[in-house]
Design an enzyme around this catalytic site. Structure first.
Site, PDB file in Angstrom:
ATOM      1  N   GLY A   1       0.848  -0.881   0.211  1.00  0.00           N
ATOM      2  CA  GLY A   1       0.101   0.300   0.347  1.00  0.00           C
ATOM      3  C   GLY A   1       1.111   1.518  -0.234  1.00  0.00           C
ATOM      4  O   GLY A   1       1.890   0.654  -0.154  1.00  0.00           O
ATOM      5  N   ASN A   2       0.208   2.279   0.292  1.00  0.00           N
ATOM      6  CA  ASN A   2       0.749   3.165   0.451  1.00  0.00           C
ATOM      7  C   ASN A   2       0.120   4.523   1.807  1.00  0.00           C
ATOM      8  O   ASN A   2      -0.885   4.165   2.051  1.00  0.00           O
ATOM      9  CB  ASN A   2       0.976   4.145  -0.888  1.00  0.00           C
ATOM     10  CG  ASN A   2      -0.019   4.227  -1.282  1.00  0.00           C
ATOM     11  OD1 ASN A   2      -1.425   5.375  -0.822  1.00  0.00           O
ATOM     12  ND2 ASN A   2      -1.270   3.818  -2.347  1.00  0.00           N
TER      13      ASN A   2
END
Ligand code: CTP
Length: 402
Positions: free
Chosen positions: A207-208
């Protein structure tokens, strides 16, 4: 200081209008409250008079010498009706002038915001929906109600959005009067927000850090200009933006499908989401165990480029049908690389913002350079994400109404 009229309909949510009134007053506005007669059953005139510092009347027979039903509407900078009941929406749509509030709505030439609140059945009834469509077609901003717990044991769409959210819409509408051209009344705006997640197993993902704050700021800014707003939100933990439809997604492929389904008919599309370029080739059905040893390199495969696909579809559907805006969060600002990215994506604008050093992900502020496909470039100095969204919407709106 602006002159605001706060119309209050006869709904239980009238108590929330007290908080909205307090915020408007604290922001320095002069507020005149005009309840309907039945609204006083929920919150009495002394409360409105004490909080506003102004007299309160519900009919046109009080202070007749001042011709209040004409004067109040003519002198207003903004009218906010919260809560707007089904009955009040019907009377406003029909152009009735049966009390001071509806008479004022007929004489007001300023922006009017309706914030409906009622039971789900009443909101969804074709009569109410037709009245809302009529008011919107005349340029009023009708903020879709929030979904959630209603009076009694019911729940569903029909809740008045929180006073803080309504206050924000009122403030943005007021500031758009002075320094922005762009009404987006009856226009459709589609926004992606947040960061996609690509699952490795049932408990882990790639993810980020994107929080969705910039995308939700676009939603607020577009709602305040009267647009019909849809947000495709990837893993956003913020409260839904008032008045916008939110479609939750997790992965890049889900976002791709939702954005492409919603894009036809949108006047402006804004891709603020941080989309994973790659996803694991396989997702383990079971949790990957430590005993299996350190994982061998995760094999990745490319995700669709949503922005490029949106721009390509738009190009097929004819000239100037839609304005497409992309974002590029960069740690290095190389103007040539940014121009190349704009060309590669095929969008109309690329908002290039630097991340790190107190800017970008998870912070309140953003600064950016907006590159246009026509060779233009505009610098937007450091400001709140709401103000950045407003500035970018100005550029996009100018493209729709040159
Ligand atoms: N974007 C997209 N689909 C992807 C990747 C990115 O729609 N699979 C969109 C983002 O929402 C953003 C824009 O494209 O509006 C630019 O994203 P960015 O990550 O900067 O672009 P990339 O093509 O991934 O380039 P880079 O090599 O810099 O990662």
């Amino acid at each position: 200081m602006s002159r605001v009229i706060l119309g209050v309909g006869a709904g239980i949510a009238a108590y929330k209008a007290c908080e909205l009134l307090r915020r408007l007053r604290e922001a320095g506005h002069q507020v005149r409250v005009i309840p309907t007669g039945d609204a006083l059953r929920f919150v009495g005139a002394p409360t409105w008079e004490a909080l506003s510092g102004e007299p309160v009347a519900t009919d046109v027979w009080t202070s007749v010498e001042e011709v209040p039903h004409v004067r109040l509407g003519q002198g207003a900078d903004l009218v906010v009706v919260a809560p707007a009941t089904a009955d009040l929406l019907a009377r406003a749509a029909a152009g009735m002038a049966s009390d001071l509030l509806t008479a004022t709505l007929l004489t007001a030439r300023c922006p009017v915001i309706f914030a409906p609140a009622m039971h789900t059945e009443m909101w969804e009834h074709p009569a109410t929906q037709a009245n809302v469509a009529t008011l919107r077609a005349r340029g009023a901003i009708v903020v879709d109600p929030a979904a959630g717990r209603l009076t009694g044991s019911d729940s569903g769409p029909g809740r008045l959005p929180e006073p803080a959210a309504l206050f924000e819409i009122a403030e943005q509408t007021l500031s758009s009067l002075t320094d922005r051209a762009g009404s987006l009344a009856s226009r459709r705006v589609l926004i992606s927000a947040g960061g996609t997640r690509e699952e490795l197993d049932p408990v882990r993902f790639l993810g980020n850090w994107s929080t969705g704050r910039q995308g939700y700021a676009f939603a607020r800014a577009a709602v305040a200009r009267g647009a019909e707003v849809t947000v495709v939100a990837a893993n956003v933990e913020l409260p839904d933006p008032a008045g916008a439809k939110v479609i939750p997604v997790v992965s890049a492929r889900e976002m791709h499908a939702a954005m492409l389904a919603e894009a036809p008919g949108a006047d402006i599309v804004v891709m603020t989401a941080a989309v994973a370029d790659y996803r694991p080739v396989t997702r383990s059905e079971r949790k990957i165990k430590k005993e299996a040893g350190p994982p061998s390199p995760v094999e990745l495969t490319e995700n669709p480029d949503i922005l490029a696909d949106l721009a390509a579809r738009r190009a097929q559907s004819g000239p100037a049908a839609q304005v497409v805006v992309g974002f590029a969060a960069e740690t290095d600002t190389d103007p040539d690389a940014a121009r190349a990215k704009l060309a590669r994506k095929g969008c109309d604008f690329l908002v290039v913002n630097q991340v790190g050093n107190g800017l970008g992900f998870g912070t309140g502020d953003n600064e950016a350079v907006v590159l246009g496909a026509d060779g233009s470039s505009a610098v937007i100095g450091r400001r709140s994400k709401d103000a950045l969204a407003a500035a970018v919407l100005d550029l996009a709106a100018a493209r729709i109404f040159p």
